[in-house]
Design a protein around this motif. Structure first.
Motif, short mmCIF file in Angstrom:
data_model
loop_
_atom_site.label_atom_id
_atom_site.label_comp_id
_atom_site.label_asym_id
_atom_site.label_seq_id
_atom_site.Cartn_x
_atom_site.Cartn_y
_atom_site.Cartn_z
N THR A 198 0.83 -1.20 0.00
CA THR A 198 0.00 0.00 0.00
C THR A 198 0.87 1.25 0.00
N MET A 199 1.87 1.28 0.86
CA MET A 199 2.74 2.45 0.98
C MET A 199 3.50 2.70 -0.31
N GLY A 200 3.98 1.64 -0.97
CA GLY A 200 4.67 1.82 -2.24
C GLY A 200 3.78 2.44 -3.29
N GLY A 201 2.52 1.99 -3.35
CA GLY A 201 1.58 2.57 -4.31
C GLY A 201 1.25 4.02 -4.01
N ILE A 202 1.04 4.32 -2.73
CA ILE A 202 0.75 5.71 -2.34
C ILE A 202 1.92 6.63 -2.65
N ALA A 203 3.12 6.19 -2.31
CA ALA A 203 4.32 7.02 -2.55
C ALA A 203 4.54 7.27 -4.03
N ALA A 204 4.11 6.33 -4.87
CA ALA A 204 4.27 6.50 -6.32
C ALA A 204 3.18 7.37 -6.92
N GLY A 205 2.17 7.74 -6.13
CA GLY A 205 1.07 8.55 -6.65
C GLY A 205 0.10 7.76 -7.50
N ALA A 206 -0.05 6.46 -7.22
CA ALA A 206 -0.93 5.61 -8.02
C ALA A 206 -2.39 5.95 -7.77
N GLU A 208 -6.29 5.25 -6.81
CA GLU A 208 -6.78 4.44 -5.69
C GLU A 208 -7.06 3.00 -6.10
N GLU A 209 -7.55 2.79 -7.30
CA GLU A 209 -7.86 1.43 -7.74
C GLU A 209 -6.59 0.59 -7.79
N ALA A 210 -5.49 1.21 -8.24
CA ALA A 210 -4.21 0.49 -8.29
C ALA A 210 -3.67 0.24 -6.88
N VAL A 211 -3.81 1.22 -5.99
CA VAL A 211 -3.39 1.03 -4.60
C VAL A 211 -4.17 -0.11 -3.96
N ASP A 212 -5.47 -0.18 -4.26
CA ASP A 212 -6.30 -1.27 -3.72
C ASP A 212 -5.82 -2.63 -4.21
N ARG A 213 -5.45 -2.72 -5.47
CA ARG A 213 -4.96 -3.99 -6.01
C ARG A 213 -3.64 -4.39 -5.37
N LEU A 214 -2.78 -3.41 -5.17
CA LEU A 214 -1.51 -3.69 -4.50
C LEU A 214 -1.74 -4.14 -3.06
N THR A 215 -2.71 -3.53 -2.39
CA THR A 215 -3.04 -3.93 -1.03
C THR A 215 -3.55 -5.37 -1.01
N ARG A 216 -4.43 -5.71 -1.95
CA ARG A 216 -4.96 -7.08 -2.00
C ARG A 216 -3.85 -8.09 -2.30
N PHE A 217 -2.93 -7.71 -3.18
CA PHE A 217 -1.77 -8.57 -3.42
C PHE A 217 -1.02 -8.79 -2.11
N GLY A 218 -0.81 -7.70 -1.36
CA GLY A 218 -0.08 -7.80 -0.11
C GLY A 218 -0.76 -8.67 0.92
N VAL A 219 -2.09 -8.57 1.02
CA VAL A 219 -2.83 -9.42 1.95
C VAL A 219 -2.66 -10.89 1.58
N ALA A 220 -2.84 -11.21 0.31
CA ALA A 220 -2.74 -12.61 -0.12
C ALA A 220 -1.33 -13.15 0.06
N ILE A 221 -0.33 -12.37 -0.31
CA ILE A 221 1.04 -12.87 -0.21
C ILE A 221 1.49 -12.89 1.26
N GLU A 279 -3.85 -10.31 -8.88
CA GLU A 279 -3.92 -8.86 -8.61
C GLU A 279 -2.85 -8.08 -9.38
N LEU A 280 -1.81 -8.76 -9.82
CA LEU A 280 -0.72 -8.08 -10.54
C LEU A 280 -0.93 -8.05 -12.05
#
Length: 301
Positions: A198-206, A208-221, A279-280
């Protein structure tokens, strides 16, 4: 050209040692045990996930070398610091009472229990300092910096890692359902791992939909990470893991093998991996996240 995963890990270690030297310059006697805990050899999965999420989200370098943007690697230290403090406290005699961590004596064995508790407490504000320093290097706004702090704090505290650890302790020697086990693992492991993404996506200025996908990837992994850890505690050697094996069974821990059996645990890890990789699919530059995901899933092979 992006560095290889091993080169990125080496850069994280270099940044960690350099930044910690500055951050602890006036810390006094607590600095030595903090360095002992934080600079122990590690896989650095959490900072690498943050960096990989930033790349996947299209983060643009601002200062520094093209393969090591100024501030990004400092920001990536924050979840690693939280993780380091959690390991110190997790190993304490009043918790899991472990003598070995990352192939070295745990902090309360190397020093004493009071020093270990204080070192863990001192590391927590260092994580917030790393967010501030990293955000400044990336030239992020105060609003984005505050959001990064909120994500990390939430993942680290009572609704995340600490709360999950308490659920884990209360479940010892109890018969738990799969749903309860998932709540424990979401809190104590997946919350911080997903926060990295989530933090990587936010810092990159992604978006919200992309941040959500990154978060879901993080939860699963993150859930897969804990599942494989549970498997390794049954099948792995102390030399391979850097800590004593068989501790979960000795403590009566609720684990994926104890709930689903060893075969069921392996099936669960594979299922979580498939969900994470889905998610990726829409990201153009998620190769590093995919590589880290495979590394997590293949640790028991």
């Amino acid at each position: 050209m992006r560095p290889s995963l091993e080169a990125a890990r080496a850069s994280v270690d270099e940044e960690l040692a350099t930044w910690l030297g500055d951050a602890l310059r006036e810390a006094g006697p607590i600095a030595e045990p903090i360095r002992h805990a934080i600079l122990a050899p590690g896989k650095r999965i959490r900072p690498l996930l943050l960096i990989g999420a930033w790349e996947a989200a299209g983060g643009s370098p601002r200062g520094g070398a093209a393969d090591r943007p100024s501030g990004l690697y400092r920001l990536a230290l924050a979840p690693e610091l939280v993780h380091a403090y959690s390991l110190i406290h997790d190993d304490l005699p009043c918790m899991d009472d472990d003598d070995l961590r990352r192939g070295r004596p745990t902090l309360h064995v190397r020093y004493d229990e009071r020093v270990a508790i204080l070192a863990g407490a001192a590391i927590q504000p260092l994580a917030i300092l790393a967010v501030g320093d990293g955000a400044a290097g990336l030239e992020l706004s105060d609003e984005i910096t505050a959001r990064l702090i909120r994500v990390l704090a939430r993942a680290s505290g009572g609704v995340g890692m600490v709360g999950g650890q308490l659920l884990d302790l209360r479940a010892e020697r109890e018969d738990v359902s799969f749903e309860t086990l998932e709540r424990i693992h979401l809190g104590k492991t997946a919350s911080l791992i997903s926060a990295c993404c989530t933090m990587g996506g936010i810092a990159a200025g992604a978006p919200e939909e992309a941040v959500d996908r990154l978060t879901r990837f993080g939860v699963a992994i993150g859930l897969a990470f804990q599942t494989v850890d549970d498997i390794l505690d049954v099948t792995g050697s102390s030399h391979r893991m850097g800590k004593a094996g068989g501790r979960d069974a000795a403590l009566g821990k609720a684990t994926t093998p104890s709930v689903l059996g060893l075969g069921g645990a392996r099936e669960r890890a594979e299922q979580l991996g498939r969900g994470a990789f889905r998610e990726l699919a829409s990201f153009q530059a998620a190769d590093r996240l995919g590589e880290i995901g495979r590394l997590i899933l293949e640790r028991d092979r």
